[in-house]
Design an enzyme around this catalytic site. Sequence first.
Site, short mmCIF file in Angstrom:
data_model
loop_
_atom_site.label_atom_id
_atom_site.label_comp_id
_atom_site.label_asym_id
_atom_site.label_seq_id
_atom_site.Cartn_x
_atom_site.Cartn_y
_atom_site.Cartn_z
N ASP A 34 54.92 24.26 23.39
CA ASP A 34 53.89 23.31 24.58
C ASP A 34 54.72 24.68 25.68
O ASP A 34 53.19 24.28 26.72
CB ASP A 34 54.90 22.32 25.21
CG ASP A 34 56.29 22.62 25.80
OD1 ASP A 34 56.51 23.90 26.03
OD2 ASP A 34 56.96 21.83 26.04
N GLY A 35 54.71 25.55 24.95
CA GLY A 35 54.13 26.83 26.01
C GLY A 35 55.28 27.64 26.55
O GLY A 35 55.45 28.43 27.69
N GLU A 36 56.44 26.57 26.73
CA GLU A 36 57.83 26.72 27.81
C GLU A 36 58.31 27.98 27.26
O GLU A 36 58.69 28.15 25.87
CB GLU A 36 58.87 25.60 27.65
CG GLU A 36 58.80 24.44 27.95
CD GLU A 36 59.53 23.39 27.81
OE1 GLU A 36 59.86 23.35 27.35
OE2 GLU A 36 59.09 21.96 28.95
N ARG A 86 55.53 39.64 49.22
CA ARG A 86 54.56 40.31 50.19
C ARG A 86 53.89 38.58 51.29
O ARG A 86 53.44 38.83 52.19
CB ARG A 86 52.91 40.67 50.08
CG ARG A 86 53.18 41.87 49.82
CD ARG A 86 51.62 42.37 49.27
NE ARG A 86 51.37 42.09 47.75
CZ ARG A 86 50.52 42.23 46.87
NH1 ARG A 86 49.70 43.08 47.02
NH2 ARG A 86 50.02 41.83 45.40
N GLN A 87 54.50 37.62 50.84
CA GLN A 87 54.06 36.80 51.26
C GLN A 87 55.70 36.03 51.95
O GLN A 87 55.79 35.13 51.70
CB GLN A 87 53.66 34.96 50.50
CG GLN A 87 53.76 33.65 51.40
CD GLN A 87 52.36 33.34 52.17
OE1 GLN A 87 51.32 33.89 52.05
NE2 GLN A 87 52.58 32.61 53.72
N ASP A 158 48.34 52.88 56.19
CA ASP A 158 48.55 51.72 57.34
C ASP A 158 49.47 52.46 57.49
O ASP A 158 50.86 53.13 57.06
CB ASP A 158 48.34 50.43 57.03
CG ASP A 158 49.30 49.86 56.46
OD1 ASP A 158 50.67 50.60 56.37
OD2 ASP A 158 48.93 49.25 55.04
N LYS A 181 43.51 50.30 58.75
CA LYS A 181 42.81 49.46 58.19
C LYS A 181 42.75 48.38 58.86
O LYS A 181 43.75 47.14 59.39
CB LYS A 181 44.33 49.94 56.99
CG LYS A 181 43.75 48.74 55.54
CD LYS A 181 44.54 48.68 54.96
CE LYS A 181 46.08 48.04 54.23
NZ LYS A 181 46.23 47.59 53.66
N ARG A 183 42.02 44.18 57.20
CA ARG A 183 41.77 43.73 55.89
C ARG A 183 40.19 42.67 56.49
O ARG A 183 40.77 42.15 57.22
CB ARG A 183 43.20 43.07 55.13
CG ARG A 183 42.76 42.21 53.80
CD ARG A 183 43.84 41.80 53.23
NE ARG A 183 43.99 43.07 51.77
CZ ARG A 183 44.02 43.60 51.31
NH1 ARG A 183 43.05 43.03 50.65
NH2 ARG A 183 44.66 44.97 51.50
N ASP A 207 51.29 54.17 49.26
CA ASP A 207 51.71 52.85 49.48
C ASP A 207 52.59 52.33 48.66
O ASP A 207 53.16 52.84 47.55
CB ASP A 207 50.58 52.51 49.56
CG ASP A 207 50.32 51.10 50.12
OD1 ASP A 207 51.33 50.36 50.77
OD2 ASP A 207 49.40 50.37 50.69
C1 R5P Z 1 50.21 45.55 51.91
O1 R5P Z 1 50.45 44.64 53.23
C2 R5P Z 1 50.44 46.70 50.49
O2 R5P Z 1 51.42 47.56 51.61
C3 R5P Z 1 49.19 47.35 50.12
O3 R5P Z 1 48.94 48.06 51.27
C4 R5P Z 1 48.66 46.50 49.78
O4 R5P Z 1 48.79 45.34 49.04
C5 R5P Z 1 47.24 46.82 48.79
O5 R5P Z 1 46.34 46.27 48.10
P1 R5P Z 1 44.68 46.61 47.40
O6 R5P Z 1 45.58 47.76 47.27
O7 R5P Z 1 44.67 45.54 47.05
O8 R5P Z 1 44.80 47.29 48.71
#
Ligand code: R5P
Length: 282
Positions: A34-36, A86-87, A158, A181, A183, A207
């Site tokens: 089943d994918g587990e 990131r969240q 950034d 930057k 978004r 980054d």
């Molecule tokens: C976001 O805050 C991270 O530090 C990166 O700047 C971000 O994840 C880069 O995302 P992307 O490559 O989609 O522009």
Amino acid sequence: MKVICTERSQVLGARLARVLQVPVANVSFSRFPDGEHYLVAGDLDDETVIVGSVVDNDALVQLMLLIDACDYSRIRLVLPYMAYARQDKQFKKGEPLSARVVAKALSRGVAEVFTINIHDPMVLEHFSAPAKNLSIAPDIGSYIKDLRLNNPLILAPDDGALAFARNVASTGGWESDNLDKTRLSGVEVRMAPKQVCVASRPVVIVDDIISTGGTIATAAGLLYQQGATDVYAACAHGVLVGGAYGRLMAAGVRDVICSDTIERASSRVSAAERIAGAIRNH
Ligand code: R5P
């Protein structure tokens, strides 16, 4: 001590074991009809270093199962890349604090946690085990040094990435700066030009994560307009989703330099030495 790794972190796990001069424990991975996910870990010692990047939901489940399978040994967890980090805030009402959810899920039964250039070190507080964040900025700096660029500017897209850029730059005694930057959406980013002198010089945009590549592709276009000779991209974590690599090439980026926290063809820098140093010191 033995090193054991999830399916998506086999190369980094093996490199770490080689640096530490310890064996890699065998694991067999499979799935139920089943994918587990299912796995069987081989024989372990009293001490185990688990290496597992959370690159997606499957990798997260596999890592949780592996931690449980190793629970008779003292576990040090190396989390080279942690998706959901990131969240790290409840940006609006009703959202989960996903970084906390993942950190808690991965803490059970673990003695220590090591992350690498985690998006925000505040996330470490969500682990219920002692957690330490390592930076591979000096290793990225060493790689850039070998490129023998003439007077490169190390540029953060950034101000959040400026500390990382400064650390990379300090390896070679180079100048560093950042762009502004905004978004606009998940894939669209606008750069407001800043007072950076890029004319007639190479630029390395650094980054923590390259995800869609939108941030760096936009920055690269802007920098070429301002007279940069060559633009390179470097990051700790090459998430590279949705055609990111192609987008960067199309924007004229000469090369994409990632580490092996996420195993990619562009993983030019290994985090193994950095992790091994931290493990030896703990
Ligand atoms: C976001 O805050 C991270 O530090 C990166 O700047 C971000 O994840 C880069 O995302 P992307 O490559 O989609 O522009």
